[in-house]
Write a protein that holds these residues in place. Structure first.
Motif, short mmCIF file in Angstrom:
data_model
loop_
_atom_site.label_atom_id
_atom_site.label_comp_id
_atom_site.label_asym_id
_atom_site.label_seq_id
_atom_site.Cartn_x
_atom_site.Cartn_y
_atom_site.Cartn_z
N ARG A 127 0.84 -1.19 0.00
CA ARG A 127 0.00 0.00 0.00
C ARG A 127 0.88 1.25 0.00
O ARG A 127 2.06 1.20 0.34
CB ARG A 127 -0.98 0.05 1.18
CG ARG A 127 -0.39 0.23 2.55
CD ARG A 127 -1.29 1.08 3.47
NE ARG A 127 -1.17 2.49 3.18
CZ ARG A 127 -2.08 3.42 3.45
NH1 ARG A 127 -3.20 3.07 4.04
NH2 ARG A 127 -1.87 4.69 3.17
N LYS A 132 -2.89 12.29 -1.25
CA LYS A 132 -3.22 12.17 0.16
C LYS A 132 -4.31 13.14 0.59
O LYS A 132 -4.18 14.35 0.39
CB LYS A 132 -1.97 12.45 1.02
CG LYS A 132 -0.84 11.46 0.86
CD LYS A 132 -1.24 10.03 1.18
CE LYS A 132 -1.79 9.84 2.58
NZ LYS A 132 -2.26 8.44 2.81
N GLU A 165 -4.89 5.17 -2.94
CA GLU A 165 -6.14 5.94 -2.89
C GLU A 165 -6.35 6.84 -4.10
O GLU A 165 -5.44 7.55 -4.53
CB GLU A 165 -6.17 6.79 -1.61
CG GLU A 165 -7.41 7.68 -1.53
CD GLU A 165 -7.70 8.25 -0.16
OE1 GLU A 165 -6.97 7.91 0.81
OE2 GLU A 165 -8.66 9.03 -0.05
N GLN A 183 -8.19 2.44 -3.87
CA GLN A 183 -8.75 2.66 -2.54
C GLN A 183 -9.60 3.93 -2.55
O GLN A 183 -9.18 4.96 -3.08
CB GLN A 183 -7.61 2.82 -1.54
CG GLN A 183 -8.05 3.12 -0.12
CD GLN A 183 -6.88 3.08 0.85
OE1 GLN A 183 -6.00 2.20 0.75
NE2 GLN A 183 -6.83 4.00 1.79
N GLY A 185 -11.05 6.48 0.04
CA GLY A 185 -10.81 6.82 1.44
C GLY A 185 -12.09 7.15 2.19
O GLY A 185 -13.15 7.38 1.60
N ALA A 186 -11.94 7.17 3.52
CA ALA A 186 -13.08 7.45 4.39
C ALA A 186 -13.77 8.75 4.01
O ALA A 186 -14.99 8.85 4.01
CB ALA A 186 -12.59 7.52 5.83
N ARG A 187 -12.96 9.75 3.67
CA ARG A 187 -13.55 11.07 3.35
C ARG A 187 -14.34 11.05 2.05
O ARG A 187 -15.15 11.94 1.81
CB ARG A 187 -12.44 12.11 3.28
CG ARG A 187 -11.80 12.38 4.64
CD ARG A 187 -10.39 12.92 4.49
NE ARG A 187 -9.69 12.90 5.77
CZ ARG A 187 -9.08 11.82 6.27
NH1 ARG A 187 -9.12 10.67 5.61
NH2 ARG A 187 -8.46 11.87 7.43
N LYS A 208 -13.41 2.32 1.92
CA LYS A 208 -13.30 2.54 3.36
C LYS A 208 -14.58 3.14 3.94
O LYS A 208 -15.25 3.93 3.27
CB LYS A 208 -12.11 3.45 3.65
CG LYS A 208 -10.77 2.73 3.48
CD LYS A 208 -9.64 3.56 4.04
CE LYS A 208 -8.56 2.67 4.60
NZ LYS A 208 -7.60 3.43 5.42
N ARG A 238 -12.29 0.90 9.29
CA ARG A 238 -11.07 1.63 9.65
C ARG A 238 -11.28 2.53 10.87
O ARG A 238 -10.55 3.49 11.08
CB ARG A 238 -10.53 2.43 8.47
CG ARG A 238 -11.56 3.22 7.70
CD ARG A 238 -11.97 4.51 8.35
NE ARG A 238 -10.97 5.54 8.21
CZ ARG A 238 -10.87 6.59 9.02
NH1 ARG A 238 -11.72 6.74 10.03
NH2 ARG A 238 -9.93 7.50 8.84
N TYR A 273 -5.56 3.08 11.13
CA TYR A 273 -6.51 4.20 11.30
C TYR A 273 -7.47 3.92 12.44
O TYR A 273 -7.94 4.84 13.12
CB TYR A 273 -7.28 4.47 10.00
CG TYR A 273 -6.42 5.26 9.03
CD1 TYR A 273 -6.43 6.64 9.04
CD2 TYR A 273 -5.53 4.61 8.18
CE1 TYR A 273 -5.59 7.36 8.22
CE2 TYR A 273 -4.70 5.32 7.35
CZ TYR A 273 -4.73 6.70 7.37
OH TYR A 273 -3.90 7.42 6.56
C1 PEP Z 1 -5.21 5.89 3.98
O1 PEP Z 1 -5.41 4.66 4.12
O2 PEP Z 1 -4.18 6.35 3.51
C2 PEP Z 1 -6.25 6.83 4.45
C3 PEP Z 1 -6.14 8.14 4.23
O3 PEP Z 1 -7.25 6.23 5.13
P1 PEP Z 1 -8.70 6.76 5.54
O4 PEP Z 1 -9.37 7.17 4.27
O5 PEP Z 1 -9.31 5.56 6.20
O6 PEP Z 1 -8.53 7.91 6.49
#
Ligand code: PEP
Ligand code: MN
Length: 338
Positions: A127, A132, A165, A183, A185-187, A208, A238, A273
């Motif tokens: 990963r 970011k 991500e 991926q 992400g949570a957001r 996520k 997460r 996380y």
């Molecule tokens: C990540 O896995 O890099 C991440 C930002 O995770 P999350 O979206 O769960 O905060």
């Protein structure tokens, strides 16, 4: 759907509710007990707005019986989904898998050393974030595509798959050559335009759970991808935001068996996380595997303390190797392999 009427509901109120249910296309079965009338509605209730019924005079509560998602539901594929990757790795089968790597892709040496150690320890995925989602606009934002090139090279050199991500639709196309799994992400769990677009992609998606999302909302988000025709989704627990401040998030281990019961999709757990603390990652990783997780996603870095992002929750490589040994024991104990 079930509508429970208040004890003092009048016949007129009950009739009005029955009429509203019939209007919504639902077949109504009425049961009147000693104290209360219950109206059971059978039919296409997935799109019926329950709140509308809660507001009708004389109604005590309304309960949904049919899940609002269809393709994500366990009934759609009772045997469960195994998400298969290009090299034959399958997530969701008897074998559990580990996905590990840094929070952010930083340097060539970092990625090559991490890849070598992750592979040697038995990991299947590398990963690393190149785009970011940082809470502060002044924090390191990732290397972008040049970072993904480094990750791809390191992963290929060691026979690993890559997961990274994607934050927006415009990144999908340029990321395609470098990632084996996108991926979300949570957001972005409820970035519905992005989810729809990923429904058109023919690569697996790791979705996520949002920091304040219910399990039902996570499954509805997966439904956006599924309804586009992409059935290769891995759901990720997460951690969620609660009133507890001892950990960055509260790792909802119980979400794992709940998701496995409600859905056929495989589940990956992210204890990095989930806790936000290096010292809590191993216990939660083990708990997640014991609870039925199909894969574990962990942040690791050769120089964890100096990681450009999320240093506090990042494991050193030797800690990761020790954890892999422990996870193997847990996997065996729950009838799986790693
Ligand atoms: C990540 O896995 O890099 C991440 C930002 O995770 P999350 O979206 O769960 O905060
Ligand atoms: Mn991170």
């Amino acid at each position: 759907m079930i509508v429970a009427m208040q004890e003092k509901a009048t016949e007129e109120q009950i009739d009005a509710v029955i009429d509203a249910m019939v209007d919504a296309g639902v077949n109504v079965h009425r049961t009147t007990g000693a104290y209360q009338t219950i109206l059971a509605g059978v039919g296409p209730t997935a799109n019926v707005e329950l709140r509308k019924f809660e507001l009708l005079p004389g109604v005590l509560y309304v309960h949904r019986i049919t899940a609002p998602y269809k393709l994500a539901g366990r009934a759609f594929r009772p045997e469960g989904t195994e998400v298969e990757f290009a090299n034959g790795v399958r997530v969701g089968g008897d074998r559990t898998h580990v996905m590990a790597g840094p929070c952010s892709i930083e340097t060539r040496d970092q990625m090559f050393e991490t890849a070598a150690r992750v592979k040697a320890a038995g990991g299947a995925f590398l990963r690393g974030g190149a785009f970011k989602p940082r809470s502060s606009p002044y924090a390191f934002q990732g290397l972008g595509i040049p970072g993904l090139e480094l990750m791809r090279e390191a992963a290929d050199a060691h026979g690993l798959l890559t997961v990274s991500e994607v934050m927006e639709i415009a990144q999908i196309e340029p990321m395609l050559p470098f990632v084996d799994c996108f991926q979300v992400g949570a957001r972005n769990m409820q970035n519905f335009n992005l989810l729809r677009e990923l429904g058109q992609v023919r690569k697996p998606i790791l979705l996520k759970r949002g920091i304040a999302a219910t399990i039902e909302e996570l499954l509805l988000s997966s439904e956006y991808i599924l309804s586009g025709g992409n059935y290769d989704i891995i759901l990720c627990e997460r951690g969620i935001r609660t009133y507890e401040t001892s950990t960055r998030n509260t790792m909802d281990i119980s979400a794992i068996p709940v998701l496995k019961k409600l859905s056929h999709l495989p589940v990956v757990a992210d204890p990095s996380y989930g806790t936000g603390r290096r010292d809590m990652v191993a216990p939660m990783a083990k708990a997640a595997l014991a609870a039925g997780a199909d894969a574990i996603l962990i942040e690791v870095h050769p120089n964890a303390d100096k990681a450009a992002s999320d240093a506090a929750q990042t494991l050193y490589l030797d800690q990761f190797e020790k954890l892999m040994g422990e996870l193997r024991v847990i996997a065996t104990a729950v009838g799986r392999s790693l």
